[in-house]
Design a protein around this motif. Structure first.
Motif, PDB file in Angstrom:
ATOM      1  N   ARG A  15       1.919-103.119   9.972  1.00 45.04           N
ATOM      2  CA  ARG A  15       2.825-102.457   9.032  1.00 45.04           C
ATOM      3  C   ARG A  15       2.730-100.940   9.181  1.00 45.04           C
ATOM      4  O   ARG A  15       3.752-100.236   9.203  1.00 45.04           O
ATOM      5  CB  ARG A  15       2.469-102.890   7.614  1.00 45.04           C
ATOM      6  CG  ARG A  15       3.487-102.516   6.556  1.00 45.04           C
ATOM      7  CD  ARG A  15       3.064-103.034   5.191  1.00 45.04           C
ATOM      8  NE  ARG A  15       3.091-104.482   5.143  1.00 45.04           N
ATOM      9  CZ  ARG A  15       2.019-105.255   5.028  1.00 45.04           C
ATOM     10  NH1 ARG A  15       0.811-104.709   4.971  1.00 45.04           N
ATOM     11  NH2 ARG A  15       2.130-106.565   4.983  1.00 45.04           N
ATOM     12  N   VAL A  16       1.518-100.429   9.284  1.00 43.04           N
ATOM     13  CA  VAL A  16       1.329 -98.981   9.432  1.00 43.04           C
ATOM     14  C   VAL A  16       1.941 -98.491  10.743  1.00 43.04           C
ATOM     15  O   VAL A  16       2.617 -97.455  10.784  1.00 43.04           O
ATOM     16  CB  VAL A  16      -0.174 -98.646   9.369  1.00 43.04           C
ATOM     17  CG1 VAL A  16      -0.416 -97.186   9.749  1.00 43.04           C
ATOM     18  CG2 VAL A  16      -0.718 -98.910   7.969  1.00 43.04           C
ATOM     19  N   GLY A  19      -5.322-107.927   6.728  1.00 40.08           N
ATOM     20  CA  GLY A  19      -5.766-106.694   7.359  1.00 40.08           C
ATOM     21  C   GLY A  19      -5.014-106.393   8.646  1.00 40.08           C
ATOM     22  O   GLY A  19      -4.539-105.271   8.853  1.00 40.08           O
ATOM     23  N   PHE A  20      -4.888-107.400   9.511  1.00 44.98           N
ATOM     24  CA  PHE A  20      -4.140-107.183  10.756  1.00 44.98           C
ATOM     25  C   PHE A  20      -2.653-106.937  10.468  1.00 44.98           C
ATOM     26  O   PHE A  20      -2.016-106.115  11.146  1.00 44.98           O
ATOM     27  CB  PHE A  20      -4.309-108.382  11.687  1.00 44.98           C
ATOM     28  CG  PHE A  20      -5.603-108.373  12.454  1.00 44.98           C
ATOM     29  CD1 PHE A  20      -5.791-107.493  13.502  1.00 44.98           C
ATOM     30  CD2 PHE A  20      -6.635-109.227  12.118  1.00 44.98           C
ATOM     31  CE1 PHE A  20      -6.990-107.471  14.210  1.00 44.98           C
ATOM     32  CE2 PHE A  20      -7.837-109.221  12.814  1.00 44.98           C
ATOM     33  CZ  PHE A  20      -8.014-108.336  13.859  1.00 44.98           C
ATOM     34  N   ARG A  69       3.453-115.798   5.478  1.00 47.26           N
ATOM     35  CA  ARG A  69       4.468-115.026   6.189  1.00 47.26           C
ATOM     36  C   ARG A  69       3.816-114.021   7.136  1.00 47.26           C
ATOM     37  O   ARG A  69       4.285-113.819   8.264  1.00 47.26           O
ATOM     38  CB  ARG A  69       5.373-114.292   5.189  1.00 47.26           C
ATOM     39  CG  ARG A  69       6.387-115.173   4.487  1.00 47.26           C
ATOM     40  CD  ARG A  69       7.486-114.332   3.846  1.00 47.26           C
ATOM     41  NE  ARG A  69       6.952-113.382   2.897  1.00 47.26           N
ATOM     42  CZ  ARG A  69       6.800-113.622   1.602  1.00 47.26           C
ATOM     43  NH1 ARG A  69       7.143-114.808   1.109  1.00 47.26           N
ATOM     44  NH2 ARG A  69       6.317-112.705   0.789  1.00 47.26           N
ATOM     45  N   GLU A  70       2.735-113.401   6.673  1.00 44.81           N
ATOM     46  CA  GLU A  70       2.035-112.459   7.536  1.00 44.81           C
ATOM     47  C   GLU A  70       1.381-113.171   8.718  1.00 44.81           C
ATOM     48  O   GLU A  70       1.329-112.626   9.833  1.00 44.81           O
ATOM     49  CB  GLU A  70       1.002-111.684   6.723  1.00 44.81           C
ATOM     50  CG  GLU A  70       1.637-110.744   5.713  1.00 44.81           C
ATOM     51  CD  GLU A  70       0.641-110.082   4.788  1.00 44.81           C
ATOM     52  OE1 GLU A  70       0.975-109.080   4.157  1.00 44.81           O
ATOM     53  OE2 GLU A  70      -0.493-110.594   4.691  1.00 44.81           O
ATOM     54  N   ALA A 115       9.578-107.113  10.550  1.00 41.21           N
ATOM     55  CA  ALA A 115       8.699-106.589   9.502  1.00 41.21           C
ATOM     56  C   ALA A 115       9.351-106.718   8.131  1.00 41.21           C
ATOM     57  O   ALA A 115       8.666-106.975   7.133  1.00 41.21           O
ATOM     58  CB  ALA A 115       8.362-105.126   9.794  1.00 41.21           C
ATOM     59  N   ARG A 116      10.670-106.559   8.059  1.00 39.41           N
ATOM     60  CA  ARG A 116      11.363-106.672   6.777  1.00 39.41           C
ATOM     61  C   ARG A 116      11.247-108.085   6.206  1.00 39.41           C
ATOM     62  O   ARG A 116      11.046-108.272   5.004  1.00 39.41           O
ATOM     63  CB  ARG A 116      12.835-106.300   6.950  1.00 39.41           C
ATOM     64  CG  ARG A 116      13.632-106.298   5.645  1.00 39.41           C
ATOM     65  CD  ARG A 116      15.090-105.994   5.890  1.00 39.41           C
ATOM     66  NE  ARG A 116      15.271-104.748   6.604  1.00 39.41           N
ATOM     67  CZ  ARG A 116      15.720-104.656   7.849  1.00 39.41           C
ATOM     68  NH1 ARG A 116      16.059-105.765   8.521  1.00 39.41           N
ATOM     69  NH2 ARG A 116      15.851-103.491   8.435  1.00 39.41           N
ATOM     70  N   SER A 117      11.349-109.106   7.064  1.00 40.30           N
ATOM     71  CA  SER A 117      11.359-110.489   6.582  1.00 40.30           C
ATOM     72  C   SER A 117       9.972-111.092   6.449  1.00 40.30           C
ATOM     73  O   SER A 117       9.788-112.017   5.659  1.00 40.30           O
ATOM     74  CB  SER A 117      12.203-111.355   7.530  1.00 40.30           C
ATOM     75  OG  SER A 117      11.686-111.284   8.844  1.00 40.30           O
ATOM     76  N   THR A 118       8.990-110.599   7.200  1.00 35.67           N
ATOM     77  CA  THR A 118       7.661-111.221   7.181  1.00 35.67           C
ATOM     78  C   THR A 118       6.572-110.338   6.583  1.00 35.67           C
ATOM     79  O   THR A 118       5.658-110.839   5.927  1.00 35.67           O
ATOM     80  CB  THR A 118       7.232-111.614   8.610  1.00 35.67           C
ATOM     81  OG1 THR A 118       7.268-110.451   9.451  1.00 35.67           O
ATOM     82  CG2 THR A 118       8.158-112.678   9.172  1.00 35.67           C
ATOM     83  N   LEU A 119       6.671-109.033   6.766  1.00 39.26           N
ATOM     84  CA  LEU A 119       5.638-108.130   6.255  1.00 39.26           C
ATOM     85  C   LEU A 119       6.019-107.502   4.922  1.00 39.26           C
ATOM     86  O   LEU A 119       5.206-106.805   4.319  1.00 39.26           O
ATOM     87  CB  LEU A 119       5.346-107.023   7.278  1.00 39.26           C
ATOM     88  CG  LEU A 119       4.786-107.473   8.626  1.00 39.26           C
ATOM     89  CD1 LEU A 119       4.465-106.262   9.502  1.00 39.26           C
ATOM     90  CD2 LEU A 119       3.524-108.320   8.442  1.00 39.26           C
TER      91      LEU A 119
END
Length: 502
Positions: free
Chosen positions: A264-265, A258-259, A79-80, A136-140
């Protein structure tokens, strides 16, 4: 130090490491005293308890834990990696919008009317932010809270400056600009690692269709070449390449994660609400709830006075009036005496009601300090309550009246909950001062050995709000915090931090 228990069979104070949470089997002679010299078990055990970091209010992390061994095969990793694909596809359009927002604003500085359009372009960055938060909600696996919505101001200049100065829009534009190079580097690096890893692990399958290559010695080989004369065309070399490919695949999973973490940050930092805005919103909500609670309290007092005390005083006036008429008309003095006696009893009952109302507004015991008030509260409790007050609490001066009142009512409510709902056999209350100067705080810790399972019920849940929710609102009204730990089976621990000065 102050320690108080009611005059009845006592139990070991909840939180004492010697008998954690367990009531004694027999009656203990006299009150249990807890010292503060640093060697007593209750004090040392209590101070060490309830530690841990508070969650970030800007987001909720839904990521599942994945071990290093399972990383290349975990759904989270793929997913990421899918997020990196979406990022590289959106990056050119997002970067173009970000550059356009800045350049258009600069170009519109001369024609003032164009600044309104530039402001709307900046506000339009919120739409990009909403889209990236959804991705970001669905993949991260991170659910980022949405910032406060944009509210259009009235008036030309208010609309103009509010649009151009929209902090949420500018942070979204910054996200679009910053993530452009990150999307390129992240996608290329992750894809290269994945391609090399998959190619190495499957080379033994597809290498047979590679064209023949001639070495410097004239021999022919079919397989990947490293240098001029080293070819992967033997079983040993094929196995070595497979192992190397597996290593690269595991490295690919870490590079991808890592990426993804960098994205995310940035998503949390630039597309979510700021801590200051959350604080303002929290204080506004707390202030509104506090005003509502104060209004409800005033209405309750008015209702109690009207339906209770006022009715009794009216009855007293009528009884005295009737006695006066009887005496004036030469009636039976005995009947008049009975009426006066009845009026006297009603007056005393009205005084009791007034005293209870006054105690609910401000406990008289607080006039002598928080420690004395808690002693009185513990002595009245039907449960054994051990109160441990750090001498430093009042040695450095009296607390703010609002803080003392909130601390008292917090302890009173929590002890009442332990009596009514927790089925507890004992309550331990710790009061201590933390820090010094303007940053000093008052720490309350109330622990009972009941059945646990307590929770804060906000309005809308079960059609009512729990007393703990009211306490939380009261604590937040002075910028304090309330933490609840109540697993099923107990114990229940409530920690309240209050500023020493409001």
């Amino acid at each position: 130090m102050t320690a108080v228990t009611p005059d009845q069979p006592s139990v070991a104070p909840v939180g004492d490491p010697a008998t954690p949470g367990a009531p004694s089997t027999g009656a203990a002679p006299g009150p249990r005293t807890v010292t503060r010299d640093g060697t007593a078990p209750a004090a040392s055990g209590d101070v060490a308890a309830f530690t841990g970091s508070r969650p970030d209010p800007r987001y909720v992390d839904h990521r599942e834990r994945v071990s290093f061994v399972r990383a290349p095969f975990a759904a989270r990793t793929w997913r990421e990696y899918g997020y990196l694909w979406l990022a590289i596809l959106l990056a050119p359009f997002a970067f173009t919008y970000g550059v356009f927002s800045v350049t258009f604003l600069v170009a519109m500085l001369v024609p003032v009317l164009g600044l309104v359009l530039a402001g709307w372009v900046v506000v339009g960055g919120r739409g990009w932010g909403s889209m990236y938060r959804s991705i970001a909600r669905s993949t991260l696996g991170v659910d980022v809270a949405a910032p406060a919505p944009y509210v259009r101001r009235k008036g030309f200049w208010s609309t103009l400056w509010h649009g151009i100065g929209d902090g949420t829009g500018w942070r979204a534009v910054l996200f679009l600009l910053v993530t452009f190079p990150l999307a390129i580097v992240g996608f290329v690096a992750s894809t290269v690692f994945l391609a090399v890893g998959l190619g190495g692990t499957t080379h033994w399958i597809w290498s047979r269709w590679l064209p023949l290559q001639q070495a410097s010695d004239g021999s022919w080989h079919r397989g990947a070449s490293f240098g001029a004369d080293w070819f992967v065309d033997t079983p040993v070399r094929q196995l070595a390449l497979v192992l190397a490919g597996l290593v690269v695949l595991w490295l690919w999973a870490q590079v991808t994660r890592g990426f993804a973490h960098l994205f995310r940050v940035l998503t949390v930092a630039l597309l979510g609400p700021t801590l200051s805005s959350l604080r303002v919103a929290d204080l506004e909500e707390s202030r509104g709830r506090t005003v509502e609670d104060a209004d409800a309290k005033l209405r309750r007092i008015e209702r109690d006075l009207h339906d209770g005390t006022q009715a009794r005083l009216v009855a007293v006036a009528m009884q005295l009036g009737e006695a006066k008429e009887q005496l004036a008309s030469g009636g039976d003095p005995v009947d008049a005496l009975e009426l006066v006696d009845l009026a006297h009893s009603s007056t005393k009952e009205a005084l009791v009601e007034l005293r209870e109302l006054a105690r609910g507004i401000h406990p008289p015991a607080l006039d002598n300090g928080l420690a004395v008030a808690l002693e009185t509260l513990a002595a009245r409790s039907p449960l054994p309550v051990t109160v441990d007050v750090d001498p430093a609490v009042e040695a450095s001066g009296r607390l703010a009246p609002a803080v003392e009142s909130i601390a008292y009512f917090c302890v009173a409510e929590l002890v009442t909950n332990a009596v009514k709902h927790a089925r507890a056999t004992g309550v331990y209350v710790l009061v201590e001062r933390q820090g010094s100067g303007r940053g000093a705080r008052l720490r309350l810790r109330v622990r009972d050995d009941g059945q646990g399972g307590a929770r804060v019920v906000q309005p809308g849940e079960d059609g009512h709000r729990s007393g703990l929710a009211g306490l939380a609102e009261r604590v937040r009204s002075v910028d304090g915090t309330l933490d609840l730990t109540s697993p099923v089976g107990g114990p229940t621990v409530v920690t309240v931090l209050l500023p020493v000065r409001v």
